[in-house]
Design a protein around this motif. Structure first.
Motif, PDB file in Angstrom:
ATOM      1  N   SER A   1      31.268 -76.501   6.134  1.00  0.00           N
ATOM      2  CA  SER A   1      31.238 -76.417   7.591  1.00  0.00           C
ATOM      3  C   SER A   1      30.279 -75.313   8.018  1.00  0.00           C
ATOM      4  O   SER A   1      30.037 -74.349   7.293  1.00  0.00           O
TER       5      SER A   1
ATOM      6  N   ARG B   1      32.092 -90.217  -0.358  1.00  0.00           N
ATOM      7  CA  ARG B   1      31.310 -89.155  -0.988  1.00  0.00           C
ATOM      8  C   ARG B   1      31.562 -89.065  -2.493  1.00  0.00           C
ATOM      9  O   ARG B   1      30.812 -88.399  -3.203  1.00  0.00           O
TER      10      ARG B   1
ATOM     11  N   LYS C   1      42.342 -80.451   0.459  1.00  0.00           N
ATOM     12  CA  LYS C   1      41.030 -80.581  -0.171  1.00  0.00           C
ATOM     13  C   LYS C   1      41.174 -80.212  -1.644  1.00  0.00           C
ATOM     14  O   LYS C   1      40.995 -79.068  -2.051  1.00  0.00           O
TER      15      LYS C   1
ATOM     16  N   ARG D   1      28.335 -79.441   0.253  1.00  0.00           N
ATOM     17  CA  ARG D   1      28.850 -79.631   1.615  1.00  0.00           C
ATOM     18  C   ARG D   1      29.571 -78.379   2.093  1.00  0.00           C
ATOM     19  O   ARG D   1      30.021 -77.559   1.291  1.00  0.00           O
TER      20      ARG D   1
ATOM     21  N   GLU E   1      24.918 -82.466  -0.552  1.00  0.00           N
ATOM     22  CA  GLU E   1      25.583 -81.402  -1.302  1.00  0.00           C
ATOM     23  C   GLU E   1      24.695 -80.154  -1.413  1.00  0.00           C
ATOM     24  O   GLU E   1      23.466 -80.268  -1.445  1.00  0.00           O
TER      25      GLU E   1
ATOM     26  N   ASP F   1      31.317 -81.582   5.896  1.00  0.00           N
ATOM     27  CA  ASP F   1      32.673 -81.677   5.340  1.00  0.00           C
ATOM     28  C   ASP F   1      33.718 -81.839   6.448  1.00  0.00           C
ATOM     29  O   ASP F   1      34.799 -81.230   6.388  1.00  0.00           O
TER      30      ASP F   1
ATOM     31  N   CYS G   1      25.949 -82.423   4.691  1.00  0.00           N
ATOM     32  CA  CYS G   1      27.352 -82.791   4.937  1.00  0.00           C
ATOM     33  C   CYS G   1      28.124 -81.581   5.434  1.00  0.00           C
ATOM     34  O   CYS G   1      28.169 -80.538   4.774  1.00  0.00           O
TER      35      CYS G   1
END
Length: 489
Positions: free
Chosen positions: A262, A294, A19, A260, A258, A279, A277
């Motif tokens: 977890s 995205r 990422k 984003r 946004e 992610d 999101c």
């Protein structure tokens, strides 16, 4: 003292699954090997539409050559005989204008669809997309889904890996060769082609095109895949000229998604300061071109909507509203328009112009087909004998007439000539042409000497009148063709 050069070190490229910060610019070698994309299988509304188009296009492509129409192949482009059969329509090389009209209709339809809803053709009906979808389905059935394929490719060679790779290649090659055989079957009667294949009697050109088309299908759909769309297809490059802010495209709702991050299903994203999101990265994993939607609209996006299906599935599981990734317009997202409001803005000047031109071309094409002559006549002067004096002082010119029967039944014709008083046709003035056939006739036209003297030397305009006689339910029809009659000095 000269300046000391400052060494420049390239930034190492981010790993595929890392990422990385979007602000970091990675320098990638121009000759770097392309990273293989492993698209994940996806289900959903748009996936079903895509497979419906796969079935429809392939049923048409593989099925048409086997259809029989009036005792012959329904669709056949017989280059040797210079006949193009499309069901009840028989075309000749002189009818090239119809091919031009079809190409214009296809072009303006593509422009119209692109202006309204982006790359619909690319995402659902393009042969590259369709065959890539079929080849990936075979790969998925034999090697497994994304994780299994990545693990298999990374594993050392073993008996299991050997048979899976071999089975996949065998299935790919068989499908590619059948595709090449079907393609050639549009130009050589497919049943005759099958008999030639069975008896090892294929001609050199049939062999070349079966292998070439099969190789192209195998290479493009099996290996090159997204690289064809990204680097070889010109449509990806000029599509932006047909887009505007009211074009429906695959869009990520950044304001809603946004920031984003977890979280658990039970967590309240508002309290965590997060958007919708999660992610999960699934939108990247299902993309056949490997982009991250995205990051905004990119020319690599083919509009297949796989990311829409997978994101809607995640939103369902999380209990959020669907549509984080969806078909929307730039104005619609910026101005928070609903779907009805976005569709109302579809009929803008660009779309109206494309629609108007497309309707005019289609109407002219259909009218031309409906009103075209039931047969064609070409008149060619015999250059070996432009003009001569024969018995009794008659002036004779010789012509070659080609009569092309556009109908699927025999036709009888009667010939006449006009333009100068006293013109006559020497010999028989009748002919019969078989169904969808053409016949050359040598015609001698004579003029009495006294009329020739009055007309004077030089070229004089005359008209050949070819009359189709009424018989077997056929109505009488006539075609006039202009030519010249030479009177010698």
């Amino acid at each position: 003292m000269p300046d000391t050069p400052i060494p420049i070190q390239p930034e190492p490229a981010a790993q595929p699954d890392a990422k990385a910060d979007d602000s970091v610019v990675a320098v990638v070698s121009l000759y770097q090997k392309q990273r293989k994309i492993y698209p994940r299988a996806v289900t959903g509304v748009f996936a079903r539409w895509r497979w419906a188009l796969v079935w429809l296009t392939q049923l048409v492509f593989y099925g048409l050559p086997w259809l029989v129409w009036n005792g012959r192949q329904a669709v056949l482009f017989d280059l040797g005989a210079r006949r193009f059969y499309i069901f009840g329509l028989v075309l000749y090389p002189q009818d090239l204008i119809y091919l031009t009209a079809l190409l214009m209709i296809s072009a303006y339809a593509l422009f119209l669809f692109t202006a309204v809803a982006g790359r619909l053709w690319c995402g659902y009906a393009c042969p590259q997309t369709v065959y890539t979808e079929i080849f990936m389905w075979i790969e998925h059935r034999i090697e497994g889904d994304r994780a299994q394929r990545m693990k298999l490719d990374a594993a050392p060679w073993s008996l299991d890996k050997l048979w899976r790779k071999s089975a996949k290649q065998a299935a790919w090659i068989a499908l590619a060769l059948w595709t090449g055989y079907t393609f050639v079957g549009y130009f050589t009667p497919i049943r005759d082609l099958g008999a030639a294949v069975a008896s090892f009697g294929l001609g050199p050109w049939e062999t070349f095109w079966i292998l070439f088309y099969g190789f192209a299908t195998w290479g493009n759909a099996g290996y090159m895949r997204e690289q064809v769309c990204k680097y070889m297809c010109p449509y990806a490059r000029f599509q932006s000229a047909m887009f505007d802010k009211d074009t429906l495209v695959i869009t990520y709702d950044q304001a809603r998604g946004e920031p984003r991050g977890s979280r658990s299903r039970k967590a309240d994203p508002a309290k965590l300061g997060l958007g919708s999101c999660v992610d999960c990265g699934l939108c990247v994993q299902v993309c056949p071109t490997g982009i991250d939607i995205r990051k905004g609209l990119q020319y690599d996006c083919i509009g297949c909507a796989a990311c829409v299906d997978v994101c809607d599935g995640i939103m369902d599981k999380m209990g959020y509203a669907k549509g984080l990734v969806r078909y929307a317009t730039e104005n619609g997202v910026d101005q928070h328009l609903d779907r009805h409001q976005m569709l109302q803005r579809v009929m803008r000047p660009r779309v109206l112009i494309y629609t108007g031109i497309l309707i005019v071309i289609c109407a002219a094409f259909i009218a031309s087909l409906m009103l075209r002559d039931p047969f064609r006549v070409d008149v060619v002067r015999d250059r070996a004998s432009l003009a001569r004096i024969v018995d009794d002082g008659l002036v004779e010119n010789v012509y070659r007439l080609q009569i092309m029967n556009n109908a699927e039944q025999p036709q009888r014709y009667r010939l006449a000539v006009s333009g100068l008083q006293g013109l006559t046709i020497a010999g028989t003035a009748e002919a019969e042409v078989g169904p969808a056939d053409a016949r050359w006739l040598t015609v001698a036209v004579r003029l009495p000497p006294e009329i020739a003297q009055q007309a004077g030397s030089g070229a004089h305009t005359i008209h050949f009148e070819v009359l189709r006689t009424a018989h077997d339910g056929l109505e009488e029809a006539r075609v006039d063709e202009k030519s010249t009659f030479l009177v010698p000095r």
